[in-house]
Scaffold this active site. Structure first.
Site, PDB file in Angstrom:
ATOM      1  N   ASP A 147       0.823  -1.207   0.000  1.00 16.81           N
ATOM      2  CA  ASP A 147       0.000   0.000   0.000  1.00 16.81           C
ATOM      3  C   ASP A 147       0.860   1.261   0.000  1.00 16.81           C
ATOM      4  O   ASP A 147       0.517   2.259  -0.646  1.00 16.81           O
ATOM      5  CB  ASP A 147      -0.923   0.007   1.222  1.00 16.81           C
ATOM      6  CG  ASP A 147      -2.042  -1.014   1.106  1.00 16.81           C
ATOM      7  OD1 ASP A 147      -2.346  -1.423  -0.028  1.00 16.81           O
ATOM      8  OD2 ASP A 147      -2.610  -1.395   2.142  1.00 16.81           O
TER       9      ASP A 147
ATOM     10  N   ASN B 135      -3.982   9.139   2.148  1.00 20.46           N
ATOM     11  CA  ASN B 135      -4.327   8.211   3.216  1.00 20.46           C
ATOM     12  C   ASN B 135      -4.715   8.958   4.497  1.00 20.46           C
ATOM     13  O   ASN B 135      -5.880   8.941   4.894  1.00 20.46           O
ATOM     14  CB  ASN B 135      -3.138   7.289   3.488  1.00 20.46           C
ATOM     15  CG  ASN B 135      -3.540   5.879   3.797  1.00 20.46           C
ATOM     16  OD1 ASN B 135      -4.398   5.325   3.129  1.00 20.46           O
ATOM     17  ND2 ASN B 135      -2.915   5.277   4.804  1.00 20.46           N
TER      18      ASN B 135
END
Length: 286
Positions: free
Chosen positions: A65, A139
């Site tokens: 990620d 994020n």
């Protein structure tokens, strides 16, 4: 069709997966590109140029990620759709595993996919001396106490009203994408990936009655910290787990919805809404 492959060279040290994907796409008539240094090491791939970059159909990011976030930010001005090949621990953003990437690629080449457009966070850190630093995250943005053992006195307001102060180890402002990461670990809710919202989650707040707050992505979030008792350390602002900025009393951090989106290719159209939790559970609970 032209495709750019981006690689975490620590995860794919021998470039076996990268080479396999390049060969597979080439056999399907796709032009494959890599960044200049890697292109010399992979057959069936060319070095990307600024001209060809404008013609790329989608990115393939090989890694975890963090790698997807890194390259999503690097190429954010191009709005590329991204297919993640998971070489990380969890892979909430990745759609394919390294042993089964052919199926995902076949679906994309056949047009059997969708693109999730996920909101970003963008804003400024205005220092007490007037200096301004830009912040951008797909994020989360985290204020944390750093090396100190003392909690922070954190002030927060939404749209310049309803100011609240509380003591905590830190504060997380997460996008729906980031809601499955640090915020979730700190007791925050899992949000639908394309929701037009942000979640604000305190880290180990002194009062347990303080829980996460979900706000609209149209809201403006303003934060600062109060004076602390120890003068030999500076708390941090952590951006997407990769960039650190210092924050001191008198500094003001202001964030809102960014102008760019993280465009994630989805080929598993019938996956569970709770897939990120399943991935986290399967990774860390055995």
């Amino acid at each position: 069709m032209k495709v750019l492959i981006l690689v975490n060279e620590i995860k794919d040290a021998d470039l076996d997966i990268t080479s396999g994907i390049a060969s597979y796409l080439s056999s399907k008539g796709v032009e494959v590109f890599l960044e200049e240094e890697l292109a010399l090491k992979v057959k069936k791939a060319k070095a990307i140029s600024s001209t060809e970059l404008r013609e790329i159909s989608f990115l393939i990011v090989i890694g975890g990620d963090g790698t997807i976030l890194k390259y999503g930010k690097k190429y954010k001005d191009y709005d590329f759709p991204i297919l993640g090949i998971n070489l990380g621990r969890v892979g909430c953003l990745a759609e394919a595993e390294p042993d089964h990437y052919e199926e995902a690629l076949d679906k994309i080449l056949a047009g059997e996919y969708k693109v999730e457009k996920r909101v970003s966070l963008e804003g400024t850190l205005t220092k007490s001396n007037g200096d301004v630093k830009n912040v951008f995250a797909f994020n989360d943005i985290v204020i944390q106490r750093g090396i100190s053992l003392k909690m922070l006195d954190i002030h927060i307001s939404i749209n310049s009203s309803n100011e609240t102060s509380f003591y905590a180890d830190g504060l997380i402002i997460a996008t729906p994408t980031g809601s499955s990461a640090y915020s979730l670990s700190s007791g925050g809710p899992l949000m639908y990936p394309t929701a037009k919202s942000f979640v604000i989650t305190p880290i180990c707040a002194q009062l347990k009655t303080i829980t996460s707050l979900v706000v609209s992505s149209d809201d403006i979030i303003t934060m600062s910290i109060g004076q602390h008792k120890i003068n030999d350390y500076i708390p941090n602002i952590e951006i997407d787990g990769a960039e650190l900025l210092g924050i001191e009393p008198g500094d003001v951090l202001k964030v809102a919805k960014g102008n760019k989106t993280l465009n994630i290719i989805k080929v598993n159209l019938n996956s569970s809404l709770y897939e990120p939790i399943f991935k986290v559970t399967n990774t860390f609970v055995r």
